[in-house]
Enzyme design. Sequence first.
Site, PDB file in Angstrom:
ATOM      1  N   CYS A  51       0.780  -1.205   0.000  1.00  0.00           N
ATOM      2  CA  CYS A  51       0.000   0.000   0.000  1.00  0.00           C
ATOM      3  C   CYS A  51       0.819   1.265   0.000  1.00  0.00           C
ATOM      4  O   CYS A  51       2.015   1.243  -0.114  1.00  0.00           O
ATOM      5  CB  CYS A  51      -0.774   0.010   1.289  1.00  0.00           C
ATOM      6  SG  CYS A  51       0.222  -0.744   2.571  1.00  0.00           S
ATOM      7  N   ASN A 285       3.332  -0.576   5.453  1.00  0.00           N
ATOM      8  CA  ASN A 285       3.482  -0.797   4.021  1.00  0.00           C
ATOM      9  C   ASN A 285       4.606  -1.799   3.870  1.00  0.00           C
ATOM     10  O   ASN A 285       5.747  -1.515   4.212  1.00  0.00           O
ATOM     11  CB  ASN A 285       3.825   0.520   3.327  1.00  0.00           C
ATOM     12  CG  ASN A 285       4.217   0.324   1.868  1.00  0.00           C
ATOM     13  OD1 ASN A 285       4.027  -0.759   1.316  1.00  0.00           O
ATOM     14  ND2 ASN A 285       4.757   1.356   1.262  1.00  0.00           N
ATOM     15  N   GLY A 286       4.279  -2.982   3.369  1.00  0.00           N
ATOM     16  CA  GLY A 286       5.297  -4.010   3.214  1.00  0.00           C
ATOM     17  C   GLY A 286       4.725  -5.358   3.555  1.00  0.00           C
ATOM     18  O   GLY A 286       3.519  -5.578   3.424  1.00  0.00           O
ATOM     19  N   MET A 529      19.595 -26.852 -16.800  1.00  0.00           N
ATOM     20  CA  MET A 529      18.514 -27.564 -17.489  1.00  0.00           C
ATOM     21  C   MET A 529      17.499 -28.212 -16.560  1.00  0.00           C
ATOM     22  O   MET A 529      16.856 -29.202 -16.914  1.00  0.00           O
ATOM     23  CB  MET A 529      19.077 -28.614 -18.458  1.00  0.00           C
ATOM     24  CG  MET A 529      19.768 -28.034 -19.669  1.00  0.00           C
ATOM     25  SD  MET A 529      18.857 -26.730 -20.525  1.00  0.00           S
ATOM     26  CE  MET A 529      17.545 -27.657 -21.296  1.00  0.00           C
ATOM     27  N   GLU A 942      16.189 -12.500 -21.053  1.00  0.00           N
ATOM     28  CA  GLU A 942      16.534 -11.207 -20.471  1.00  0.00           C
ATOM     29  C   GLU A 942      17.859 -10.633 -20.964  1.00  0.00           C
ATOM     30  O   GLU A 942      18.494  -9.872 -20.277  1.00  0.00           O
ATOM     31  CB  GLU A 942      16.506 -11.271 -18.943  1.00  0.00           C
ATOM     32  CG  GLU A 942      17.662 -11.955 -18.300  1.00  0.00           C
ATOM     33  CD  GLU A 942      17.890 -11.443 -16.875  1.00  0.00           C
ATOM     34  OE1 GLU A 942      18.120 -12.264 -16.010  1.00  0.00           O
ATOM     35  OE2 GLU A 942      17.839 -10.222 -16.655  1.00  0.00           O
ATOM     36  N   LYS A 993      14.865 -21.585 -10.575  1.00  0.00           N
ATOM     37  CA  LYS A 993      15.526 -20.964  -9.432  1.00  0.00           C
ATOM     38  C   LYS A 993      14.727 -19.766  -8.949  1.00  0.00           C
ATOM     39  O   LYS A 993      15.229 -18.650  -8.943  1.00  0.00           O
ATOM     40  CB  LYS A 993      16.957 -20.562  -9.799  1.00  0.00           C
ATOM     41  CG  LYS A 993      17.081 -19.832 -11.129  1.00  0.00           C
ATOM     42  CD  LYS A 993      18.488 -19.334 -11.348  1.00  0.00           C
ATOM     43  CE  LYS A 993      18.649 -18.774 -12.748  1.00  0.00           C
ATOM     44  NZ  LYS A 993      19.949 -18.250 -13.035  1.00  0.00           N
ATOM     45  N   CYS A1158      19.434 -30.139 -28.522  1.00  0.00           N
ATOM     46  CA  CYS A1158      19.907 -30.267 -27.143  1.00  0.00           C
ATOM     47  C   CYS A1158      19.802 -31.714 -26.700  1.00  0.00           C
ATOM     48  O   CYS A1158      18.799 -32.370 -26.942  1.00  0.00           O
ATOM     49  CB  CYS A1158      19.062 -29.386 -26.226  1.00  0.00           C
ATOM     50  SG  CYS A1158      19.241 -29.750 -24.471  1.00  0.00           S
ATOM     51  N   CYS A1164      25.236 -26.206 -19.485  1.00  0.00           N
ATOM     52  CA  CYS A1164      25.033 -24.867 -20.038  1.00  0.00           C
ATOM     53  C   CYS A1164      25.918 -23.840 -19.342  1.00  0.00           C
ATOM     54  O   CYS A1164      26.382 -22.888 -19.949  1.00  0.00           O
ATOM     55  CB  CYS A1164      23.587 -24.434 -19.869  1.00  0.00           C
ATOM     56  SG  CYS A1164      22.405 -25.683 -20.346  1.00  0.00           S
ATOM     57  N   CYS A1169      28.720 -26.567 -24.382  1.00  0.00           N
ATOM     58  CA  CYS A1169      27.636 -27.306 -25.024  1.00  0.00           C
ATOM     59  C   CYS A1169      28.136 -27.902 -26.333  1.00  0.00           C
ATOM     60  O   CYS A1169      28.538 -27.182 -27.244  1.00  0.00           O
ATOM     61  CB  CYS A1169      26.464 -26.368 -25.281  1.00  0.00           C
ATOM     62  SG  CYS A1169      25.108 -27.159 -26.153  1.00  0.00           S
TER      63      CYS A1169
END
Lengths: 1540, 489
Positions: A51, A285-286, A529, A942, A993, A1158, A1164, A1169
């Site tokens: 909040c 808040n938290g 993997m 990413e 993960k 693969c 990896c 590889c």
Amino acid sequence: MYTTKQVTLPSFREWNPNEMPERHHSSPSDTLCRPPRAQGLYSPLFDHDACGVGLVCHIKGHASHAIVRDGLRILENLAHRGACGCDATTGDGAGILIQMPHAFLLKAAQEAGIALPAKGAYGAGLVFLPHDENRRQWCRTQFEAVVREEGQVLLGWRRVPVRPEVIGDLARSTRPSIRQVFIGRGEELTDAAAFERKLYLIRKVMEKRVREAGGSGKSAFHIPSLSARTLVYKGMFLADQMRPFYPDLDDPAMASALAIVHQRYSTNTLPSWGLAQPFRFLCHNGEINTLRGNINWMNARQGLFASELFGEDLVKLFPVATPGGSDSMILDNALELLYHTGRSLPHCIMMLIPEAWQHHATMPAAKKDFYAYHACLMEPWDGPASIPFTDGTVVGAVLDRNGLRPSRYTVTRDDRVIMASETGVLTIEPENVLKKGRLQPGRMFLVDMAEGRIVEDEEIKAGIAGRRPYGQWIRGNMVSLAELPEAAPVLPAGDRLSTLQKLFGYTTEEIRMILAPMGRDGREPTGSMGDDIPLAILSRRPRLLYDYFKQLFAQVTNPPLDAIREQLVTSLATTIGSERNLFAETPQHAHQLFLERPLLSDEDMARLRGQSGLKTEALAILYPLGQGGSGLEEALEALCRQAAEAVSQGAALLILTDRDAARQQAPIPALLATAAVHHHLIREGLRTRCGLVVETGEAREVHHFCCLCGFGAGAIYPYLAYATLRDQAAREPALVGDSHQALQRYRKAVDKGFLKVMSKMGISTLQSYRGAQIFECVGLAPGVVDRYFTWTASRIGGADLDGLAREIARRLTKAFPVADIPDQDLLEIGGTYKWRRDGERHQYNPLTIARLQQAVRENNRSAWDDFSTIVNRQNREGGLLRGLFDLRPAGDSVPLDTVEPWTAIVKRFKTGAMSYGSISKEAHETQAIAMNRLGGRSNSGEGGEDADRFRPDANGDWRNSAIKQVASGRFGVTIDYLTHADELQIKMAQGAKPGEGGQLPGSKVYPWIAKTRHCTPYVGLISPPPHHDIYSIEDLAQLIYDLKMANPAARVSVKLVSEAGVGTIAAGVAKAGADVVLISGDVGGTGASPLTSIRYGGLPWELGLSEARQVLRQNGLRDRVVLETDGQLKTARDVAVAALLGAEEFGFGTVSLVCLGCIMMRVCHLNTCPVGIATQDPELRKKFTGRPGHLVNFMRFVAEDLRSIMAELGFRTVAEMVGRVDCLEMTAAIDHWKAGGLDLAAILQQPDIPAAVQDHCLLAETRAAPPPLDTALIERLAPALERQQPMTIDLEVRNTQRSVGTTLSHEIAKRHGQDGLPEDTIVIRARGTGGQSFAAFGAPGLSIHLEGEANDYFGKGLSGARLSLRPSAAATFPAEENIIVGNVVLYGATAGEVFIRGVAGERFAVRNSGAVGVVEGVGDHGCEYMTGGVVVVLGVTGRNFAAGMSGGVAYVLDADGDFAARRCNREGVALEPVETLEDVDTLQALIRKHRDCTHSTLAERILEHWDRFQPRFVKITPLEYKRALKRLAAEGHAPAQRLT
Amino acid sequence: MGKPTGFKEFERETPETRPVAERLGDYREIYQDFPEEKLIQQAARCMDCGVPTCHSGCPLGNRIPDWNELVYRGQWQEALAQLLATNNFPEFTGRLCPAPCEEACVLSINEPAVTIEHIEKAIIEKGFAQGWVKPEPPARRTGRQVAVIGSGPAGLACAQQLNRAGHTVTVFERADRIGGLLCYGIPDFKLGKGIIDRRLDLMAAEGIVFKTGVEIGRTTTADDLVDFEAVVLCTGSTRPRDLPIPGRELAGIHFAMDFLSCQNRRVAGKTPSPELDAALNAGGKHAVIIGGGDTGSDCVGTCHRQGARSVTSFELLPQPPEERPEGQPWPFWPMRLRTSSSHAEGGERRWSILSKRFVGQGGRLTGIETVEVAFDAKPGRRPAMHELPGTTRRWPAEIVLLAMGFVGPEQDTVVQQMGLALTDTGTIATDSNGMTSRPGVFTAGDARRGQSLVVWAISEGREMARAVDLYLMGETALPEKGCCDLPRG
């Protein structure tokens, strides 16, 4: 030896604060009108809220209506931090806490016919009552009775005027009847504090009485506050509904010298008026991450409670924690208990939310002693928290040890203090500003209105720390291991080693892959993997009990921590022993055993077993094997009895030991024994009188140790893990080194592992983690969980004690075989991490890999059919939940040719998110081409994407990833990247993960990877565990908003990982405005992750997806979002099950890679590889043989098979089958020796919702309207945008306008790509308060100069724009001493410039990879994870500067001379004076520019007296960056960074 | 661990063979020594795969990555333990196995496979050389008596496993020496007989009783086995496939196994009768070997050593490609051209050859007439063979060796006496536990499976020992190899 006062304890059920989640079935009509309760996979235990908070007060304590009005105005200006539910006018809740407005109440009471006595002689409070007349009358009668019983006088009830028409439908329909009660002070009470205590007692008693009476009135009844000092108004409002709803608040007589306000954002919308804040002393808040443990410990402590102030009445206060309360409410409960039992409010706050003191270099000793002493009394309540608090006379606020919530304050010349989650919430004339500041991590801020002054953190805490000689008490009483007399360790006999190893299920693989690397490297080994072995309950092999527990992790509602880079907030130290009465302070309280870490060495254990000065009792955890489950149960009962007996006799340490296991004496799983004793002692009220030490041969992995601590162990002695390592060292010294060092390194690895697991949940200290049971249990029978692992989430039943006993028996048979077989008696080989024939089954095995590749390469239907058949069979036999469902037709089958074509179906298909960098260019682009050919979507991962892929190639193929990911590292996230996406995915967590970040070592950052990621070649990159702009759900809403502004045409998707409670988070995410919610399974692949994370984090998607669907439906949110799932989907049957459980879109990660070649090497992370996929090695990349066609074949096979299934089930379109859980049933007979108890009913439950509620997304894909401000700008700036005509415009801004300039930047990128417009083509001169994410992702050619101040995320993702910020010209305060901008400025910026005249908050330039920033002071963690760019700080920095910084340069003006010693994290950086000509030129040029942009007088002064200032500058260069620059120069590359 | 980049750094390398001229002069094994450091490099080429397909391709389930890594780390003794955990006789498979593991090796996708078989052999030879391989009699005897009939690799493996479990095992062999096919079927240049004896000495020392010259069903009857609580038939698949074409009656046409065993006897110093000695000798003759498999190859090598004038091999099927053919993808066993050391020693190999008739003079073989054939490949069907017109050819031949495989176990001896049920293909039928139609009688190896590889025989023997132990004791601690034998394709 104990003189504990004997108290009568309520029964176990009574004093558990959250009711056992019962599974109800209720009629559809009333579901929405009732408070949340467990249904299907949902439990209210999972709810979170967050909040905006604010406070305003008059320092001298002058009460006025203006303060109340200001409070309400703050609330209204924080409206965007709250959320509304399924109907747009129902808020999650808002409220205000003020001082007792005597004048108003006098008048109002009079009107109600009640005569009030003098101020202070009466208490008042709002009371929420049921609407039903009888129920209400009952409540009132009871209330009056309680008041009478407690010797006070009920003066009368006032009906509080309300205007229900102003609030939302849902809020209105659940509205309680609201009354005000007045209670007169009884004659025998003379002092005010005693009266407050009495009112508190009355409230607690009344709450309990209603609760125990049960019935429908129970949930409506709530007392927001009952006090003679403060008064709370609250309800289920949007911020601006508060004032109209309660006309009282508009009355000019409603006066107070303080107001604390709160706007709630709850993850789900199931209404509850009572959960609106503020509570009685604070609002929050938290999120409290350690809540479960805190509650358990609080309950456990009750047996030792004694208070002179309450005497016999104390038990009336139990349970301390309100059943069904939120984390914030329970924190408030704890605070009021501590306060009313005699501590000052700041003292209580310091106990509950201590600073990070253990690793604090500069903290005064007295304060450290205070914290160390209080650590013997209670554990911290850990988690993100910004908490304003008051008792009506002092008002203050505190921030958590990490500073994870924003809190800005302004002190005015007319004696007001305004503090809120954002600045700019009240308009203050610049001339009226005396000071602007922010709450700093762990710091407290206090206004003593009685004294009429602000008391600084140091002063408050020094005062409290000096109350008692805490340091002396500690030194006189606390026992540390090192001080104990040495004793000889008792090691297992060498000839018993192999027997013990077999007994506890050791495998060769485990020794080779887990223990030896830990002993050699001092850290957990890495793998890749994902995990594809069966759940423990479905495995045909005996598994350890730990395998049944999955670690929970933070996502969205609270941030995971970075225990490496932010180590200063963490601690593994604990004390164990016997606690004492929480309400007293004596030297004996410190008589505990201090442990630096929970893992005891051989020597530690010997000492502890010897003469620790604490009475110690060892209990064997063994049971007679022959008697199976019943023998196990009896042994557990006996163990619990013995434990209770021993503690009652004064034992302060219990050692649970399995050392004497033998053929007929089987070891009880250490986890089971520990949890059983822990919970039994809690129930008996004995738990806090002793510490638990577990001596076991069973535990050896980090996860094992975490489980043991999580369920109560204070210390662990893993004698067999040590013995195994010693044996390894003796046999092969080259592998692990000498045994002493190997053991030390092993323990270090475990320490790090502990920190990692804790930090995944956002928990900083082991003390808070202990007993917090942050796990979900998968596969244990409810009887086992309820009895021994009480309150652990467990949703599909499973093995009972008999099943567990059978597993133990199997191991025992191996350890003590009927006959020794020569040459054939080795340890089992393993096969958990790498496939082995006689090991655990893997989804990917030689045959599935071979058949799949054969099928897609040869377009070979029969190989495909073979593959599908094998996979579907192994799903069933090999341990996947989806394999346990049978498909049931929805109706008559339909002809295949009437089913939608495969080409339509594949549009719902996606490949997994894999970064360019983790996989090769070839593999990355092949996936994109294939998915673009199909009309499906590939995912960039990413690592950014080269701009040359944004447009189609000449041959018609298109290498652009339709989905572009935004993850915590923000690599390559520029406005251009965002602009060229169909879908923007925020990765909150990753299946392999969850809760962890990642790391790309410098050696893998090849120049072509660096270019795409906008960073320097050969400089290592860190993805932080959290998104540093998401510490809470409202932060996520902000990022979603930012991304929608950055690309209004793209869908925004949020990727979550399945875990208990993910449904509730999904609901919160839907409310935050996401278009797609992806529920990822736990089995996803990964480039690199610690092996134990791969195995023990996250849950199967079947659970998460189903939970998400159920909760979204219950909340009426299901039709707002597209549900997507992924996690080892391989065949059409997998897809069918996912669709029937509610998924509309489907991701294929690992399988896509296998199609492209693969072979699950699982290397990896090593860059080796051998098939050219997960490698950047040019030689190995040549071996890549995948073709887009292979992937196309795969997707077509799946879609074609799905059509057949659909035809058979009677569906013509996928849309028809989504959410049809009625077409699934649990396989009739599960033929399995331990899984008989599984029950999947919860997964298949249909929430009680009218059938009309849709089960798929109904909204058009994009719902974002560009913000009015940017729309207007874009219109006005058309000539500049289209024709590059330079333009300058003026603009007024407010904090409620967020992401200003972002859509404008999107328009620039759309037209002009990543280069944008020429410098200063568009110049905006803005005034006022910049809202959050001001100029986020600003494009080149845009310059914004803001006069005023700004909030968090200023210049986030800056992509080339120029920004400046300076205080109003009218301001009189010294700019360089005052805060002007919030936290996380320049997060993930790739280019551009920022000049800030004033001080910035925490994490300035975090993960900056190319922008230039000049600022006059920063908070903690400045330049964290920075990989490029230049930062100049012309003032003081906070702590931990440059943590994880791997690139770029920073210059800091070290005015106090303590930068190097105290403020900088020097792990990876070099500090040098600024001497070279080049440095001087760079620095001076930047300072000059800063002066020119911001009129900084400080800059002027520095330039003027350069000779004086130059020696005080420190240049910070990461060592890695230096090396990389050298290497680049050697290779003939130009340095990648532009330095101005 | 291991060496992650080993496969990038080292080329595949196997030991050199002795020069052809030299080795043709004797019957000794043909490989030269290989330095240990090179062997370690070869072990380093193993990639320690996440899914080691070699381990699946090996019928024994050998823990290939595990011992490769141990060799790389120099942990020979541990490597030996891991090797012996799944393989009773690595010294046999390390010499004789066609190494399906190497065809399934992940590295072989785009590089030459790891030299698995050679490493296997090196481990066990090191074990012998260091004295690590010692008799390991069981600590405890169950008192149960088990008979194993047949002393080939299946029988020996079965016997050793049962003995380890504590049973008292007697192995019956009809020949004069123990070893079955290993002893008399495999030429000495591939498997020196001392290697077998070395193993047999160990087994005898472990308590196994060997009885040679006993043929159940001929020299004794099945009833003589009443004292045994379990009997395991490991009698192999010994009926050779014949070639009933015109002229088959001519002198000079022999089954390969008769030819090979005769030579082995000579090497062992047992001279056959003068007639046989003359007949089963290719010296100075044109030799034709019909059948292009391993037995045929053994005949080629033996003919060379005997001094044949010419050595020609016929194979009905077309010449396969050297590389893995289309449609037979990794990791499956490919039909590709395999050139044995014997082939490398000379002679001619002819493909797509159908033998039409033998030609003779005075009852003695002088030649053979053949025609070339082709196969029509039709998807989903067995290829149809047709003769190519105008390709008839006559070859000179004084000796022809029939090496066309075996059709199943002999049925007229013990099988008949015990009245065992057979399968459609003529092998001995068993239930899922390996028991034949007669309670207490089990069968393993080629007799059960049909003709196959040595490695399969050992695997069969091991698995059957477990079944017998379970049958006798109600529980067993003997290991099983686990799932996932790789299918043929």
